[in-house]
Design an enzyme around this catalytic site. Structure first.
Site, PDB file in Angstrom:
ATOM      1  CB  VAL A   1      -0.915   0.030   1.241  1.00  0.00           C
ATOM      2  CG1 VAL A   1      -1.704   1.337   1.295  1.00  0.00           C
ATOM      3  CG2 VAL A   1      -1.859  -1.163   1.237  1.00  0.00           C
TER       4      VAL A   1
ATOM      5  CE1 TYR B   1      -5.775  -6.385   4.765  1.00  0.00           C
ATOM      6  CE2 TYR B   1      -7.510  -5.239   3.570  1.00  0.00           C
ATOM      7  CZ  TYR B   1      -6.178  -5.379   3.915  1.00  0.00           C
ATOM      8  OH  TYR B   1      -5.252  -4.506   3.409  1.00  0.00           O
TER       9      TYR B   1
ATOM     10  NE  ARG C   1       4.270  -9.239   2.746  1.00  0.00           N
ATOM     11  CZ  ARG C   1       4.235  -7.904   2.766  1.00  0.00           C
ATOM     12  NH1 ARG C   1       4.505  -7.258   3.889  1.00  0.00           N
ATOM     13  NH2 ARG C   1       3.948  -7.221   1.686  1.00  0.00           N
TER      14      ARG C   1
ATOM     15  NE  ARG D   1       9.866  -3.729  -2.044  1.00  0.00           N
ATOM     16  CZ  ARG D   1      11.007  -3.651  -2.727  1.00  0.00           C
ATOM     17  NH1 ARG D   1      11.148  -4.306  -3.878  1.00  0.00           N
ATOM     18  NH2 ARG D   1      12.017  -2.917  -2.287  1.00  0.00           N
TER      19      ARG D   1
ATOM     20  CG  ASP E   1      12.489  -0.022   6.974  1.00  0.00           C
ATOM     21  OD1 ASP E   1      11.469   0.553   7.404  1.00  0.00           O
ATOM     22  OD2 ASP E   1      12.448  -1.061   6.296  1.00  0.00           O
TER      23      ASP E   1
ATOM     24  CB  ALA F   1       6.304   1.904   0.879  1.00  0.00           C
TER      25      ALA F   1
END
Length: 517
Positions: free
Chosen positions: A96, A270, A243, A162, A365, A378
């Site tokens: 996202v 979800y 993931r 991504r 990060d 992100a």
């Protein structure tokens, strides 16, 4: 990329994004760190006047690449882009990115077109783990009509692939004439205040210096040693995430999966269960899922190595009874060697993101970690990059760059702190669900994307607040940020304090003052 896996932790071709592959014949890369505007087939933004500030970017992730692009646009000299991996790494799957992070693409026509072409406008839906429908299909709150009318930049779909987003940044960097230097691992950072330089020592023993060294090299960046004297310790959230992403056609080989999703082109669901949830994503060509249970084994490490067997995930899933059979069936369609197991670890946010002299500065990060489920990591890294480049522009010259980095830090710290606290809100929403409240008003199940995050423009904000921040740091004038929840009285907090509240049975969302909506 292997045909059966997407976004695995393998270095790609380091030559693919060499500038000569993306520039028209007869053009060449300039050697003074200014890139080139000599290409014939790209649409570059207008570049601001040169500042003479030399910037060295360490880390070629999304934050580092956006720093490169925006620093070039703002008139700074990019003297190097260093990356520890041996080539571009396309780890990750579906992310996202909120509008605040990409409003700047209005200045970058090629990237704006690429993003609009490649993102996935998936409908968002919420289900109970048993298969009972809760809410949706809907849009994320940042795409409600009231927010779209005044938005700058591209339409932002709920989901970005991504790898595609990252390749978009790599292409644009190459179009400017910059080449990422791979295999350059930073082992220490330093600064020489008298000389007005920051620097980095590489594993090879090579030393590189610049007016500003941007540490965008991620978790456990050695820039922490220079800035804080130690690495920030971690605290387990008690959760982890599995993931993966792989071609849709592989999932559709299973009859149960076909029955549930064959007629679904683009959806992000979800599924919420007791103490665990799974996000399921389908596009026309990709399927991805992320399963977040209690980390009962403690075996996950912060690595994107895809080394988990699908059957191990099914075992974790079935610790809770009554899952809809389609979910276990979907998990089993993942190819071996495609599932990452990542612990959800928290790190207390440090206030200082610059070295004492301001010549080494952290972003992304390396400054502030977000857990992969936050939907904000992100976004905040890209906001950092935009803010830093703008502050350096307003500094105007190399001699003013150290103060500009400290102003960047001042503008960002409180906002990021509040964004991190929202991660706890969304985590509780999905793992400690108030079912009575949800069934009474199902819209409350939606993931929180607050207006104060997605309606923000980091470039405009830096222009508006730089002078006040300057006066605050230089002369002690009053200063108040306005990029966090309206009405909120900011107080630094710790993970330990939040966990004490959670263990006492409190909802983090109920403890927030001001308007966090």
């Amino acid at each position: 990329m292997a045909p059966s896996t997407i976004g695995t932790n393998v270095a790609g071709d380091k030559y693919e994004y060499d500038p000569e592959n993306w520039m028209a014949k007869g053009t060449s890369t300039l050697n003074n760190g200014n890139g080139t505007k000599g290409t014939l087939d790209v649409d570059l933004p207008e570049r601001h006047p040169e500042t003479g500030i030399n910037v060295l970017v360490v880390g070629a992730g999304m934050g580092g690449l956006m720093t490169t692009l925006e620093c070039w646009r703002k008139g700074h000299n990019i003297v190097g882009i260093l990356e520890r991996n041996d080539g571009p790494v396309y780890s990750g799957d579906i992310i996202v990115i909120q509008p605040s992070a990409v409003s700047v693409l209005r200045h970058w026509p090629d990237m704006m077109r690429d993003m609009e072409d490649e993102q996935v406008n998936a409908a968002v839906s919420y289900e109970q783990h048993t298969g009972r429908h809760i809410y949706g299909p809907t849009v994320p709150s940042f795409n409600e009509l009231e927010h779209l009318a005044s938005r700058k930049g591209p339409f932002v779909a709920p989901a970005q692939i991504r790898e595609k987003f990252y390749r978009m940044l790599l292409r644009q960097v190459a179009k400017l004439g910059f080449k990422v230097q791979y295999g350059k691992r930073a082992v220490s950072y330093f600064e020489d205040i008298a000389a007005g330089k920051g620097g980095v020592v590489l594993e090879s023993g090579e030393i590189q210096v610049a007016d500003v060294v941007v540490a965008a090299d991620g978790l456990r960046s050695t820039s922490e040693i220079l800035i804080a004297g130690e690495h920030t310790p971690t605290k387990s959230s008690g959760m982890s995430i599995y993931r993966t992403a792989y071609p849709r056609e592989m999932a559709m080989k299973d009859e149960t999966v076909r029955k549930r999703w064959a007629d679904t082109k683009e959806i992000w669901e979800y599924w919420l269960g007791p103490g665990m949830y799974i996000g399921v994503f389908f596009s026309e060509d990709v399927v991805s899922w992320g399963f977040t249970p209690r980390d009962t084994h403690g075996g996950a490490t912060e690595s994107w190595e895809p080394d988990t067997d699908p059957e191990d995930v099914v075992k974790e899933l079935l610790r809770v009874p009554d899952w809809d059979p389609a979910i276990a069936a979907l998990v089993r369609t993942a190819p071996k060697g495609a599932i990452v197991h990542w612990p959800l670890l928290w790190r207390n946010l440090r206030r200082e993101w610059t070295s004492s002299g301001g010549h080494v500065v952290q972003l992304g990060d390396s400054a502030h970690s977000f857990v992969p489920t936050s939907g904000n990591g992100a976004t905040q890294a890209l906001e950092d990059a935009i803010t830093l480049a703008t502050c350096l522009q307003l500094g105007g010259a190399a001699r003013n760059a150290p103060l500009a980095t400290k102003i960047y830090n001042l503008l960002r710290y409180e906002r990021v702190s509040c964004a991190q606290k929202m991660s706890f809100v969304n985590s509780q929403l999905k793992t400690e669900t108030d079912w009575d409240g949800i069934w009474a008003d199902p819209i409350k199940v939606r993931t929180r994307f607050p207006k104060w995050i997605h309606n923000h423009d980091p470039e405009d904000y830096a222009y508006a607040k730089y002078g006040q921040a300057f006066a605050h740091l230089v002369a002690g004038a009053d200063f108040a940020n306005e990029n966090f929840p309206p009405g909120h009285h900011f107080v630094p907090w710790s993970i330990e304090e939040v966990y004490a509240d959670i263990e006492a049975g409190k909802k983090v969302e109920a403890l927030l003052d001001g308007d966090w909506s």
